[in-house]
Design an enzyme around this catalytic site. Structure first.
Site, mmCIF file in Angstrom:
data_model
loop_
_atom_site.group_PDB
_atom_site.id
_atom_site.type_symbol
_atom_site.label_atom_id
_atom_site.label_comp_id
_atom_site.label_asym_id
_atom_site.label_seq_id
_atom_site.Cartn_x
_atom_site.Cartn_y
_atom_site.Cartn_z
ATOM 1 N N SER A 167 5.546 -5.559 -1.844
ATOM 2 C CA SER A 167 4.221 -4.967 -1.674
ATOM 3 C C SER A 167 3.675 -5.386 -0.315
ATOM 4 O O SER A 167 4.299 -5.109 0.698
ATOM 5 C CB SER A 167 3.301 -5.390 -2.833
ATOM 6 O OG SER A 167 2.064 -4.710 -2.760
ATOM 7 N N HIS A 210 5.303 -0.894 -2.747
ATOM 8 C CA HIS A 210 3.993 -0.364 -3.127
ATOM 9 C C HIS A 210 3.352 0.326 -1.930
ATOM 10 O O HIS A 210 2.858 -0.320 -1.000
ATOM 11 C CB HIS A 210 3.077 -1.494 -3.604
ATOM 12 C CG HIS A 210 3.519 -2.091 -4.903
ATOM 13 N ND1 HIS A 210 3.050 -3.306 -5.353
ATOM 14 C CD2 HIS A 210 4.384 -1.650 -5.848
ATOM 15 C CE1 HIS A 210 3.603 -3.578 -6.522
ATOM 16 N NE2 HIS A 210 4.425 -2.600 -6.839
ATOM 17 N N ASP A 257 3.734 -7.737 -10.314
ATOM 18 C CA ASP A 257 4.715 -6.704 -10.621
ATOM 19 C C ASP A 257 6.117 -7.226 -10.314
ATOM 20 O O ASP A 257 6.355 -7.783 -9.243
ATOM 21 C CB ASP A 257 4.423 -5.448 -9.791
ATOM 22 C CG ASP A 257 5.328 -4.286 -10.150
ATOM 23 O OD1 ASP A 257 5.838 -4.259 -11.282
ATOM 24 O OD2 ASP A 257 5.517 -3.399 -9.288
#
Length: 354
Positions: A169, A197, A293
């Site tokens: 991310s 992401h 995540d």
């Protein structure tokens, strides 16, 4: 520090930051030249920098901002277009921390609670990371002892991995590109799948950037596409990337299922499918990013006999995702960014890059 050519946006951001009680705005700028001047004068912890500004835009201003204030974290903001996605990724490769797309119009910006929440969330994560680094530098402390420095993963795997599944991310584009570059010819022995992401358009540009930099095929896969060795697949922004068995082959699964832990695409989806269909033939890599995540997916991968590498705290822009995996006890090894590529090469073969 807020740099945006719109007076309305500057005022709106300043009000949101003030109301949060977590930030103090030291200055605002309406063009790139003023942003550079303010960076040198105030040395802010964070600068919110718009890409599209008069006199000097964000792309041109960024290197000079970093030169004037090297410890300032720069968060880019821009409207969502293919051109801006490409420019934002260029800026991330040159030192910007992350990018946040703006709503298409002013009323959308003013009324979007989701955008306000995402802006404050990203700034809070960046701030926590910066304070952590400052505290470590001040007292000479190091990260708590973790299962790090495992350069040889061969005892941890039962078969040679043929699939590399990556989750990242904030700070990910630059870190992922570094690892892929360090893999060199070993990429030809792997099918690589990446969940980064990012919103739509940005992921396609990220894949194009990887292909251009490394000279290897990289793109967003389509649903049901048979996955090929030597290819790099990037999850489409706003859609989940999974894996399925189709007609005896391993294929990509693209879906619009609900977000998982507020993420779509979600690393957990990719990792869980890799565990189910690939088992120990998969190698998981969880890299810099905010949130958790990938932790559930890493747990599933480990249970299936696969190894999971986590990027270490010192080399991560934000140690949220890899830190969560480590704290859950699901990291086979915790490695610095510079050590990840060489460790994977020992598993899958391939010459060192020139």
């Amino acid at each position: 520090m807020i740099a945006d050519d719109s007076m309305v946006v500057r005022g709106l951001f300043a009000r949101w930051l003030g109301e949060s009680g977590r930030f103090h705005v030291v200055g605002v700028a309406g063009d790139g030249e003023s942003a550079i001047e303010h960076a040198g004068r105030h040395h802010p912890d964070i600068m919110v920098l718009d890409l599209d500004m008069p006199i000097l835009d964000g792309v041109e201003a960024l290197p000079r901002i970093i030169k004037e204030s090297p410890r300032t974290a720069v968060l880019l903001t821009t409207t969502l277009t293919e051109r801006n996605a490409q420019l934002a990724l260029q800026c991330i490769s040159k030192g910007a921390v992350d990018v946040l797309p703006k709503p298409d119009n002013r009323s959308g910006l003013t009324l979007s609670l989701d955008f306000r929440s995402e802006l404050l969330g990203k700034l809070s994560s960046i701030t926590q990371s910066r304070f952590r680094e400052g505290d470590l530098a001040a007292d000479g402390a190091q990260s708590a002892p973790l299962p790090s420095g495992v350069a040889d993963l061969r005892p941890l795997v039962s078969v040679m991995p043929r699939y590399l599944v990556i989750g990242a991310s904030t700070g990910g584009p630059r870190a992922v590109a570094r690892v892929l570059g360090d893999l060199g010819e070993a990429l030809a022995n792997l099918t690589t799948l990446i969940v980064q992401h990012m919103p739509p358009l940005f992921t396609a540009s990220f894949a194009d950037q990887i292909a251009a930099q490394l000279g290897v095929p990289a793109r967003e896969p389509h649903d049901g596409e048979r996955l090929a060795r030597g290819m790099i697949y990037v999850a489409p922004g706003g859609r989940h990337l999974g894996i399925e068995r189709k007609l005896g082959h391993i294929a990509a699964s693209i879906s619009d299922e609900p977000p998982v832990h507020f993420c779509r695409p979600a690393v957990d989806i990719l990792f869980a499918d890799a565990a189910r269909h690939l088992g120990p033939a998969a190698l998981g890599l969880i890299m810099t990013g905010m949130g958790s995540d990938g932790t559930d997916g890493a747990t599933t991968l480990r249970r299936a006999g696969a190894a999971v590498i986590a990027q270490d705290e010192q080399s991560s822009t934000i140690w949220g995702m890899p830190g969560s995996v480590v704290r859950a006890g699901q990291a086979s090894a915790v490695l610095p960014l510079s050590g990840i590529g060489p460790a994977i090469r020992t598993l899958v073969g391939g010459s060192r890059p020139a």
